[in-house]
Write a protein that holds these residues in place. Sequence first.
Motif, PDB file in Angstrom:
ATOM      1  N   MET A   5       0.826  -1.208   0.000  1.00  0.00           N
ATOM      2  CA  MET A   5       0.000   0.000   0.000  1.00  0.00           C
ATOM      3  C   MET A   5       0.858   1.255   0.000  1.00  0.00           C
ATOM      4  O   MET A   5       0.518   2.254  -0.648  1.00  0.00           O
ATOM      5  N   ARG A   6       1.989   1.225   0.707  1.00  0.00           N
ATOM      6  CA  ARG A   6       2.873   2.388   0.702  1.00  0.00           C
ATOM      7  C   ARG A   6       3.385   2.674  -0.705  1.00  0.00           C
ATOM      8  O   ARG A   6       3.444   3.827  -1.139  1.00  0.00           O
ATOM      9  N   ARG A   7       3.752   1.627  -1.430  1.00  0.00           N
ATOM     10  CA  ARG A   7       4.244   1.820  -2.797  1.00  0.00           C
ATOM     11  C   ARG A   7       3.126   2.342  -3.718  1.00  0.00           C
ATOM     12  O   ARG A   7       3.370   3.162  -4.597  1.00  0.00           O
ATOM     13  N   ILE A   8       1.918   1.855  -3.502  1.00  0.00           N
ATOM     14  CA  ILE A   8       0.786   2.330  -4.305  1.00  0.00           C
ATOM     15  C   ILE A   8       0.561   3.817  -4.067  1.00  0.00           C
ATOM     16  O   ILE A   8       0.341   4.595  -5.006  1.00  0.00           O
ATOM     17  N   ALA A  13       1.151   9.595  -5.848  1.00  0.00           N
ATOM     18  CA  ALA A  13       1.740  10.922  -5.691  1.00  0.00           C
ATOM     19  C   ALA A  13       2.633  11.266  -6.877  1.00  0.00           C
ATOM     20  O   ALA A  13       2.606  12.390  -7.391  1.00  0.00           O
ATOM     21  N   LEU A  14       3.442  10.301  -7.333  1.00  0.00           N
ATOM     22  CA  LEU A  14       4.348  10.549  -8.454  1.00  0.00           C
ATOM     23  C   LEU A  14       3.584  10.841  -9.743  1.00  0.00           C
ATOM     24  O   LEU A  14       3.934  11.753 -10.503  1.00  0.00           O
ATOM     25  N   SER A  15       2.539  10.054 -10.013  1.00  0.00           N
ATOM     26  CA  SER A  15       1.772  10.277 -11.241  1.00  0.00           C
ATOM     27  C   SER A  15       1.075  11.632 -11.218  1.00  0.00           C
ATOM     28  O   SER A  15       1.040  12.358 -12.217  1.00  0.00           O
ATOM     29  N   PHE A 134      -6.570  10.286  -2.505  1.00  0.00           N
ATOM     30  CA  PHE A 134      -7.081  11.575  -2.971  1.00  0.00           C
ATOM     31  C   PHE A 134      -6.231  12.725  -2.443  1.00  0.00           C
ATOM     32  O   PHE A 134      -5.940  13.694  -3.161  1.00  0.00           O
ATOM     33  N   PHE A 135      -5.815  12.624  -1.185  1.00  0.00           N
ATOM     34  CA  PHE A 135      -4.963  13.645  -0.573  1.00  0.00           C
ATOM     35  C   PHE A 135      -3.651  13.778  -1.344  1.00  0.00           C
ATOM     36  O   PHE A 135      -3.225  14.886  -1.696  1.00  0.00           O
ATOM     37  N   LEU A 136      -3.007  12.652  -1.636  1.00  0.00           N
ATOM     38  CA  LEU A 136      -1.724  12.685  -2.330  1.00  0.00           C
ATOM     39  C   LEU A 136      -1.872  13.146  -3.779  1.00  0.00           C
ATOM     40  O   LEU A 136      -0.991  13.818  -4.316  1.00  0.00           O
ATOM     41  N   GLN A 137      -2.976  12.777  -4.411  1.00  0.00           N
ATOM     42  CA  GLN A 137      -3.210  13.236  -5.780  1.00  0.00           C
ATOM     43  C   GLN A 137      -3.300  14.750  -5.839  1.00  0.00           C
ATOM     44  O   GLN A 137      -2.675  15.392  -6.702  1.00  0.00           O
TER      45      GLN A 137
END
Length: 425
Positions: A5-8, A13-15, A134-137
Motif C-alpha cells: 500500500m505504501r508503494r501504491i 503521488a508521483l503520477s 485523494f490527498f496525495l493526488q
Amino acid sequence: MGAAMRRIHVGNALSAFGLGFTVPYLYVYVAQVRGLGSVTAGLVLAVFAVAALIVLPFAGRAIVRRGPLPVLLAALVTAALGALSLGLSASAATVLLSAAALGAGQAVMQPALATMIVDCSTTETRSRAFAMQFFLQNLGLGVGGLIGGHLVDTTSASSFTVLFSIEAAMFLVLVAVMATVRAPRAPQVSGVPGQAAGNSWKQLLGNRAMVQLCVLGFVLFFACYGQFESGLSAYGVEAAGISTSTLGTALAANTLVIVIAQFAVLRFVERRKRSRVIASVGLIWAVAWAVAGYAGLGHGSQAMATAAFISTYALFGLGEALLSPTLAPLVADLAPTGLAGQYNSAFALVKQLALAIGPAVGGPLGASLHAPYIVAFLLFSLGITVLAVRLGRELTDVQNQPALARSRVVTQGGASADAVAAAKA
C-alpha cells in the motif's frame, strides 16, 4: 499500512506530480507555443476524453483477466511515450496522436490503481486508503503545477519539452516502483474465466445499486469537476469580473481545503451512512452554487464578489473531501468477488463521460446565460441529494455503513451488545 500500500500511494503521488507539470499549460503549449491554433488545442483536450472512453470498457476486462499490475504497467509505459512525444511534437497530427496515447494511459491508470488499493485493503481500512490516495493526488497536482509554472516559458518550446520529459520520467519511475509491489492475489471469478469476463458487463448492469451509483456519479462529476475549468471559470470572468489570477487563487483554495480537511472529516465519514454523506455533499454544493450566484448576480463590491467566488471553490473542496473516502470504497463493496477491476473501470468510464460532456454544456451557459447556469447547477446539486437518498434504499446495511460490520464482529467475539455500547460511551 503494508509495504504494498505504501508503494501504491507513492505511485499515486508521483503520477499526480507529473501530471501537474503539464495539465495547466497544455492549451497554451498547443495553441501558442507550437502555433497550432485554438482549434487544434481544443481537439487535443477532446482527444483525451475520447481516448479514455474508448479504452476504459476494455480496461476492466483486462484487469479481471490479467490482474491490475500488468495493466497498470502497460498504461504507464503508454502514457510515458505519449508525454515524451507530445513534448517533441510540432505538427497537428503528431500532437493529436501523442495526446491520444497520453490520455489512454492516464485513463487506464485510475481503475488499475483503484483495484490495487482494493486488493491491498480490507473493508475496515479501505476508506482511509482512498482518502490518502485523494490527498496525495491533490498534493502532487498542486506541487507539480507550482514547480511547472516556474519552469515554463511561453517563448521557448524547449521549456515545454522539459516539462513533458519530466512527466514521462515520473511515469517511468512509477513503473520501477510499482514493479516491486507484491499485492495479494485477488480471487478469481468463479466459473469459466473467459465466459465470466464476457458476462461481467451484463452482470454489472443487472446490479441495481451499481447502476444507481453510476447515475449518481455522473451527476456528481458533471456538476462539479466538469465545471471547474470551463463553465464556472467562464461565469466568474464574464459575470463576476474575476481576473485570471483570482481563478488560480480559487483553485488553490480548493486544493488547500482538501489537504486540510481530508483527514479531519474522515472520522465523521466513517461513522455515518455513505448515502447520507453523499446527500450532504449535494447540499454543500447547492450552497456553493448559491454563493457563486451572489458573486456574479449580486450587487456587492468587487471585493465581495471575489471573496464569494473563492469561497465557492473552497466549498466544492469540502464536498470532494467527503466523497473521496466514500465513493470508491462503495464501488469496491458493490463488486462481486473478482470483478473489482470491472466495476472500477465502469465507474471511471462514467466519470470520463461526465468530464467530456460537462465542459461542452457548462462552458457556453456559464459564459452567456448567467442566471440559468447557476439555477441549473444548483438544481443538479439538489438532485445529488435526492439520488443519494434513493441509492441508500438499495444498499445493504453493511454496504451503506461498514462500521456496523466491525460492531457485529466485536459483539459476536464474546462481548454483549450492551457491553459494547457501554464501552463506547
